[in-house]
Design an enzyme around this catalytic site. Sequence first.
Site, PDB file in Angstrom:
ATOM      1  N   ARG A  45       0.856  -1.198   0.000  1.00  0.00           N
ATOM      2  CA  ARG A  45       0.000   0.000   0.000  1.00  0.00           C
ATOM      3  C   ARG A  45       0.889   1.243   0.000  1.00  0.00           C
ATOM      4  O   ARG A  45       0.623   2.210  -0.698  1.00  0.00           O
ATOM      5  CB  ARG A  45      -0.960   0.017   1.200  1.00  0.00           C
ATOM      6  CG  ARG A  45      -1.677   1.350   1.341  1.00  0.00           C
ATOM      7  CD  ARG A  45      -2.910   1.381   2.221  1.00  0.00           C
ATOM      8  NE  ARG A  45      -2.916   0.453   3.318  1.00  0.00           N
ATOM      9  CZ  ARG A  45      -2.186   0.583   4.444  1.00  0.00           C
ATOM     10  NH1 ARG A  45      -1.401   1.634   4.605  1.00  0.00           N
ATOM     11  NH2 ARG A  45      -2.250  -0.331   5.379  1.00  0.00           N
ATOM     12  N   TYR A  97     -16.687  18.847 -13.497  1.00  0.00           N
ATOM     13  CA  TYR A  97     -17.023  17.424 -13.674  1.00  0.00           C
ATOM     14  C   TYR A  97     -18.051  17.009 -12.595  1.00  0.00           C
ATOM     15  O   TYR A  97     -17.854  17.307 -11.409  1.00  0.00           O
ATOM     16  CB  TYR A  97     -15.744  16.589 -13.554  1.00  0.00           C
ATOM     17  CG  TYR A  97     -16.000  15.105 -13.608  1.00  0.00           C
ATOM     18  CD1 TYR A  97     -16.374  14.487 -14.800  1.00  0.00           C
ATOM     19  CD2 TYR A  97     -15.891  14.314 -12.471  1.00  0.00           C
ATOM     20  CE1 TYR A  97     -16.630  13.137 -14.851  1.00  0.00           C
ATOM     21  CE2 TYR A  97     -16.140  12.949 -12.514  1.00  0.00           C
ATOM     22  CZ  TYR A  97     -16.512  12.375 -13.710  1.00  0.00           C
ATOM     23  OH  TYR A  97     -16.770  11.031 -13.756  1.00  0.00           O
ATOM     24  N   ASP A 169      -7.490  20.233 -13.060  1.00  0.00           N
ATOM     25  CA  ASP A 169      -7.844  18.907 -13.580  1.00  0.00           C
ATOM     26  C   ASP A 169      -7.490  18.932 -15.071  1.00  0.00           C
ATOM     27  O   ASP A 169      -8.166  19.585 -15.867  1.00  0.00           O
ATOM     28  CB  ASP A 169      -9.337  18.656 -13.351  1.00  0.00           C
ATOM     29  CG  ASP A 169      -9.782  17.282 -13.829  1.00  0.00           C
ATOM     30  OD1 ASP A 169      -9.148  16.739 -14.759  1.00  0.00           O
ATOM     31  OD2 ASP A 169     -10.770  16.758 -13.298  1.00  0.00           O
ATOM     32  N   LYS A 194      -8.888   8.221 -18.828  1.00  0.00           N
ATOM     33  CA  LYS A 194      -9.189   8.826 -20.126  1.00  0.00           C
ATOM     34  C   LYS A 194      -7.941   8.767 -21.016  1.00  0.00           C
ATOM     35  O   LYS A 194      -7.507   7.693 -21.360  1.00  0.00           O
ATOM     36  CB  LYS A 194      -9.707  10.245 -19.914  1.00  0.00           C
ATOM     37  CG  LYS A 194     -10.734  10.370 -18.762  1.00  0.00           C
ATOM     38  CD  LYS A 194     -12.063   9.709 -19.032  1.00  0.00           C
ATOM     39  CE  LYS A 194     -12.960   9.597 -17.806  1.00  0.00           C
ATOM     40  NZ  LYS A 194     -13.222  10.830 -17.085  1.00  0.00           N
TER      41      LYS A 194
END
Length: 404
Positions: A45, A97, A169, A194
Amino acid sequence: MSTITELIHSIPVDPQTGAIAVPIYQTSTFVQEAPGVNKGYDYARSNNPTRAVLEQLVAGLEKGAAAYAFASGLAAIDAVVKLLQAGDEIIAVDDIYGGAFRLFDKVYKKFGISVQYVDTTDTEKVAAAFTAKTKLVWLETPTNPTLKISDIRAIATLAKAHGALLCVDNTFASPVLQQPLTLGADIVVHSATKYLGGHSDLIAGIVVTKEKALGDEIKFYQNACGAILSPFDSFLLIRGLETLHLRVRQHGSNAQAIAEYLEQHPLVDKVFYPGLPSHPHHDRAKQQAKGFGGIVSFTLKTDTVPAATALVCSTHYFKLAESLGGIKSLLCHPASMTHKSIPEDIRHANGVADSLIRLSVGLEETQDLIADLEQAFARAGSSKQVEKLPAYREQEELALALAL
Ligand SMILES: *Cc1c(COP(=O)(O)O)cnc(C)c1O
């Protein structure tokens, strides 16, 4: 890192074996020689060698000091908001968004973090929105789906003067076209789902910081909250990044040709694409980015949901789906899909008309994509013809089902 040669050769050969592809270190833990004596890795992790290669690669692409990879774009956004405290305020782009809006409104509001939504294309409005409590400015540029452009450099100057961080972003532009950290931003986030991934085969997010100290804070939240990217998805993302430059170039040239085709089409009302001189922020886009990206939106002269529905159900290559940035072309109808939960008056005020259609232009041959749109227009035609289409009822049900 500015050339594709540098990008390709910044991906290291595996030091253990010489493997030219980055190995997938599918392990949860790492054997230690003595307590605390290890090879730089103790628990996956906290650190994983596959993820570490990815993180360095994206930091280089965005010209940042550090990058951290998360299980989704939203998990990356979430890590940035965790830099704030109760009582702090965010100034955010108004057509943000939808998932980021939901995170701010339904999760962080109850922890005492408030958000002012501002038309950030107007730098004066941003300047007027700062209060003593503003700690973060949140931009998306270009925005979704109307591709509005905000002036990153000017807003970075304002944020700095007010002691606030600027986060951009950069999902729609990708670092190939726009590098917000070089324009004064402090943080960049990506939905790597994306363009960075580019093949519609993974969900991932990235946070990049200009300064190492801020990166250390993000790394703390990555480890403390645990929304890490898996080794396999890290591998897929590295593999996607290897062709990012080529893909973004081709997405952009296909999108430019399609935007120009749509602009002269008799059934089309408006076309939204920053690469068109008719776009209100064309010059600003040209100045701060190296290209205009692969997303094109447009409205129909028959500005109705049925007309748009008929069109989005009449294409062959453009597949009807949410998301963007993959090799295959997609299209969606925001009013009944991605933006369905936004009240109609707000949606209209943000320029998302009933007939607005968003294309994520893929990597097919330009002429094939234009021919696909041409035959779809011919089939869907005007709303009168639409009502006569025998399959229309079914299409409407399909659109409604997708909106759920
Ligand atoms: C998709 C998207 C997100 C969210 O990313 P996920 O990977 O789906 O969590 C955030 N910002 C923008 C601009 C997006 O398009």
